[in-house]
Design a protein around this motif. Sequence first.
Motif, PDB file in Angstrom:
ATOM      1  N   LEU A  12       0.833  -1.206   0.000  1.00  0.00           N
ATOM      2  CA  LEU A  12       0.000   0.000   0.000  1.00  0.00           C
ATOM      3  C   LEU A  12       0.863   1.250   0.000  1.00  0.00           C
ATOM      4  O   LEU A  12       0.491   2.277  -0.585  1.00  0.00           O
ATOM      5  N   LEU A  87       0.785   8.973   0.757  1.00  0.00           N
ATOM      6  CA  LEU A  87       0.026   7.818   0.295  1.00  0.00           C
ATOM      7  C   LEU A  87      -0.103   7.834  -1.225  1.00  0.00           C
ATOM      8  O   LEU A  87      -0.525   8.840  -1.799  1.00  0.00           O
ATOM      9  N   ALA A  89      -1.684   7.636  -4.727  1.00  0.00           N
ATOM     10  CA  ALA A  89      -3.070   7.794  -5.184  1.00  0.00           C
ATOM     11  C   ALA A  89      -3.614   6.493  -5.766  1.00  0.00           C
ATOM     12  O   ALA A  89      -4.793   6.165  -5.588  1.00  0.00           O
ATOM     13  N   GLN A  92      -4.678   4.299  -2.894  1.00  0.00           N
ATOM     14  CA  GLN A  92      -5.877   4.854  -2.266  1.00  0.00           C
ATOM     15  C   GLN A  92      -7.113   4.501  -3.098  1.00  0.00           C
ATOM     16  O   GLN A  92      -8.158   4.120  -2.562  1.00  0.00           O
ATOM     17  N   ARG A  96     -10.278   2.110  -2.076  1.00  0.00           N
ATOM     18  CA  ARG A  96     -11.602   2.724  -2.179  1.00  0.00           C
ATOM     19  C   ARG A  96     -12.527   1.898  -3.069  1.00  0.00           C
ATOM     20  O   ARG A  96     -13.718   1.729  -2.766  1.00  0.00           O
ATOM     21  N   LEU A 122      -5.694   6.253   7.521  1.00  0.00           N
ATOM     22  CA  LEU A 122      -5.489   7.078   6.338  1.00  0.00           C
ATOM     23  C   LEU A 122      -6.100   6.446   5.096  1.00  0.00           C
ATOM     24  O   LEU A 122      -6.626   7.146   4.217  1.00  0.00           O
ATOM     25  N   PHE A 123      -6.011   5.127   4.994  1.00  0.00           N
ATOM     26  CA  PHE A 123      -6.594   4.420   3.852  1.00  0.00           C
ATOM     27  C   PHE A 123      -8.064   4.087   4.071  1.00  0.00           C
ATOM     28  O   PHE A 123      -8.707   3.525   3.189  1.00  0.00           O
ATOM     29  N   ASP A 124      -8.585   4.419   5.248  1.00  0.00           N
ATOM     30  CA  ASP A 124      -9.970   4.119   5.619  1.00  0.00           C
ATOM     31  C   ASP A 124     -10.239   2.611   5.547  1.00  0.00           C
ATOM     32  O   ASP A 124     -11.265   2.174   5.024  1.00  0.00           O
TER      33      ASP A 124
END
Length: 218
Positions: A12, A87, A89, A92, A96, A122-124
């Motif tokens: 990641l 992070l 993109a 991310q 998501r 941060l990455f949820d």
Amino acid sequence: MDLALFDLDHTLIPFDSGMAWTRFLAGRGVLPATAPDDYLAACQAYVDGKLDIVALHRATVAPLGAFPSTAIEFWATEFEAAMAPQLPALMQALVRRHRNAGALCALVTATTRFIAEPFARLFDIPYVIATESARDARGRFTGEIVGQPCFREHKRSRVDDWLSARSLHCCAFERSWFYTDSFNDLPLLEAVSQPVAVRPDVRLRAQAQRAGWAIVED
């Protein structure tokens, strides 16, 4: 429901989270200026077979035993803010996409939990399966590990235990993914229906090519 599992370091994020944490604390004068070099030396000793994963964890975490848990928590919050601009993109968007599709998502890493959790936020990513650092009676880190490190075959067993606590199993999902850069994660890669090698090391690249697994370069 689908399952999506994500390694952290060099997957990641394109760097080592332990080194990032060490540099962060050294930059604030919490750790000596030599701490990043000491961490790098410990990592090299691990690669050379002179330290195992438990000794590497000890070298990384034991120096923090001088500080109360409230200080660690405060620095972790600052560390999270410092890492946010770093992070990728692409990663991310990947997380998501799985999250928006309704997949059960978890960060699964050999990194100790208190370093991994800021990245999960941060990455949820709602769940974190990580190496657990032991604490003494005062709540301070001892440098030891609770149980087994979340590493190699133990990473798979930790995921199995986590799913079992929810009355689930990898085979129960229509599709399951695991993203990682490391051949050390082969046991968990073989447990999912969609293994993905991300910027893989030499051995994982060879295995992914033999097995026809997806390879992500960037």
